[in-house]
Design a protein around this motif. Structure first.
Motif, PDB file in Angstrom:
ATOM      1  N   LEU A 236       0.823  -1.209   0.000  1.00  0.00           N
ATOM      2  CA  LEU A 236       0.000   0.000   0.000  1.00  0.00           C
ATOM      3  C   LEU A 236       0.856   1.258   0.000  1.00  0.00           C
ATOM      4  O   LEU A 236       0.569   2.221  -0.729  1.00  0.00           O
ATOM      5  N   ARG A 237       1.903   1.262   0.783  1.00  0.00           N
ATOM      6  CA  ARG A 237       2.777   2.433   0.835  1.00  0.00           C
ATOM      7  C   ARG A 237       3.449   2.674  -0.509  1.00  0.00           C
ATOM      8  O   ARG A 237       3.552   3.819  -0.962  1.00  0.00           O
ATOM      9  N   ARG A 238       3.879   1.607  -1.165  1.00  0.00           N
ATOM     10  CA  ARG A 238       4.499   1.774  -2.480  1.00  0.00           C
ATOM     11  C   ARG A 238       3.495   2.319  -3.491  1.00  0.00           C
ATOM     12  O   ARG A 238       3.834   3.165  -4.327  1.00  0.00           O
ATOM     13  N   ALA A 239       2.237   1.842  -3.419  1.00  0.00           N
ATOM     14  CA  ALA A 239       1.213   2.337  -4.344  1.00  0.00           C
ATOM     15  C   ALA A 239       0.925   3.814  -4.090  1.00  0.00           C
ATOM     16  O   ALA A 239       0.765   4.606  -5.031  1.00  0.00           O
ATOM     17  N   GLU A 240       0.833   4.206  -2.816  1.00  0.00           N
ATOM     18  CA  GLU A 240       0.595   5.615  -2.499  1.00  0.00           C
ATOM     19  C   GLU A 240       1.733   6.494  -2.999  1.00  0.00           C
ATOM     20  O   GLU A 240       1.508   7.588  -3.533  1.00  0.00           O
ATOM     21  N   GLN A 241       2.941   6.027  -2.835  1.00  0.00           N
ATOM     22  CA  GLN A 241       4.080   6.799  -3.327  1.00  0.00           C
ATOM     23  C   GLN A 241       4.050   6.921  -4.843  1.00  0.00           C
ATOM     24  O   GLN A 241       4.374   7.976  -5.402  1.00  0.00           O
ATOM     25  N   ALA A 242       3.626   5.840  -5.525  1.00  0.00           N
ATOM     26  CA  ALA A 242       3.539   5.894  -6.982  1.00  0.00           C
ATOM     27  C   ALA A 242       2.468   6.881  -7.428  1.00  0.00           C
ATOM     28  O   ALA A 242       2.651   7.638  -8.392  1.00  0.00           O
ATOM     29  N   VAL A 243       1.308   6.886  -6.721  1.00  0.00           N
ATOM     30  CA  VAL A 243       0.237   7.825  -7.071  1.00  0.00           C
ATOM     31  C   VAL A 243       0.695   9.260  -6.854  1.00  0.00           C
ATOM     32  O   VAL A 243       0.455  10.151  -7.682  1.00  0.00           O
TER      33      VAL A 243
ATOM     34  N   LEU B   3       0.859  12.170  -9.699  1.00  0.00           N
ATOM     35  CA  LEU B   3       0.171  13.461  -9.620  1.00  0.00           C
ATOM     36  C   LEU B   3       1.155  14.623  -9.775  1.00  0.00           C
ATOM     37  O   LEU B   3       0.864  15.616 -10.452  1.00  0.00           O
ATOM     38  N   GLU B   4       2.301  14.490  -9.142  1.00  0.00           N
ATOM     39  CA  GLU B   4       3.302  15.545  -9.287  1.00  0.00           C
ATOM     40  C   GLU B   4       3.784  15.649 -10.729  1.00  0.00           C
ATOM     41  O   GLU B   4       3.977  16.753 -11.254  1.00  0.00           O
ATOM     42  N   ALA B   5       3.950  14.503 -11.378  1.00  0.00           N
ATOM     43  CA  ALA B   5       4.365  14.525 -12.782  1.00  0.00           C
ATOM     44  C   ALA B   5       3.289  15.153 -13.661  1.00  0.00           C
ATOM     45  O   ALA B   5       3.588  15.892 -14.607  1.00  0.00           O
ATOM     46  N   ARG B   6       1.995  14.859 -13.342  1.00  0.00           N
ATOM     47  CA  ARG B   6       0.914  15.460 -14.119  1.00  0.00           C
ATOM     48  C   ARG B   6       0.900  16.976 -13.956  1.00  0.00           C
ATOM     49  O   ARG B   6       0.714  17.729 -14.928  1.00  0.00           O
ATOM     50  N   ASP B   7       1.097  17.461 -12.724  1.00  0.00           N
ATOM     51  CA  ASP B   7       1.116  18.910 -12.498  1.00  0.00           C
ATOM     52  C   ASP B   7       2.255  19.566 -13.273  1.00  0.00           C
ATOM     53  O   ASP B   7       2.076  20.629 -13.882  1.00  0.00           O
ATOM     54  N   ARG B   8       3.410  18.927 -13.258  1.00  0.00           N
ATOM     55  CA  ARG B   8       4.533  19.498 -14.007  1.00  0.00           C
ATOM     56  C   ARG B   8       4.247  19.506 -15.501  1.00  0.00           C
ATOM     57  O   ARG B   8       4.600  20.462 -16.209  1.00  0.00           O
TER      58      ARG B   8
END
Length: 237
Positions: free
Chosen positions: A136-143, A147-152
């Protein structure tokens, strides 16, 4: 070397040179035969050092005898001193060794109690919980990273659109110039046609060909003016 040469008075018996010259038997007339001198020279560093310093064989043998005599005197004196010691001066006897007390045996650790089924299930449940939480932690980090990549990407896209698409300045200027020239020609054709000029006169006034003047006139929907006495061109309207 011949045997007769070794009998000469000047032959160096009792030396290293005599051994090297061929005197290698026990018949050497020296105090110490040449072969014994050579052997001692090879194996006794003190003897070798004295020979290299030029000490004669007689002097070396005299020193050896004096050294042996001194050793014998010291040994005899030590023996007399040992016999003169009284029993009370003798070294005390070493105490008898007593057997070491045997260490008590170490207690054997008790065997752990057997694991019951519910305990095994609890251990498996905890291990799976740890694994799922890590996933779960790895999935949250990936999400979060997505999102940060989408904003950029959005910021970069907006900046790209705001900059506008590059155009060729020379080509644009030429196109705009042609557009303005066409507008001027159409206005001139319309004006000269209203004055009753035919295509040839319009072309001469605007410095264009007769055919181009006729094409522009037809695009404007104007009829052709035929000069008196001139023949209507074939296909002209």
């Amino acid at each position: 070397m011949r045997a007769a040469d070794r009998l000469a008075d000047d032959f160096p018996h009792g030396t290293i040179d005599g051994y090297r010259a061929g005197c290698r038997t026990s018949t050497c007339p020296a105090l110490l035969p040449c072969r014994d001198v050579y052997r001692r020279y090879q194996g006794d560093y003190g003897f070798r050092r004295l020979v290299d310093q030029g000490v004669t064989l007689e002097e070396i043998l005299r020193r050896d005898a004096a050294e042996r005599e001194g050793i014998e005197k010291r040994d005899r004196a030590a023996n007399r001193t040992g016999r003169a010691l009284s029993p009370k001066d003798a070294a005390p006897a070493a105490p008898a060794l007593t057997p070491a007390a045997s260490a008590p045996p170490k207690p054997t650790p008790a065997a752990p109690p057997p694991i019951e089924d519910w305990q095994r299930d609890a251990i498996a449940w905890r291990e799976k919980r740890t694994t799922l939480y890590a996933t779960l932690r790895r999935a949250e980090q990936a999400v979060t990273a997505a999102l940060e990549a989408r904003d950029r990407a959005e910021v970069a896209f907006d900046a790209h659109i705001a900059a506008g698409e590059p155009t060729a300045p020379v080509a644009a200027a030429a196109g705009n110039g042609r557009r303005r020239r066409r507008d001027e020609i159409e206005a001139g054709v319309h004006r000269l046609h209203a004055d009753g000029k035919d295509d040839g006169q319009i072309g001469a006034a605007l410095k264009i060909t007769r055919a181009y003047a006729g094409m522009v006139r037809r695009d404007l929907g104007l009829t052709s003016h035929i000069r008196p006495g001139s023949r209507r061109p074939k296909g002209a309207s």
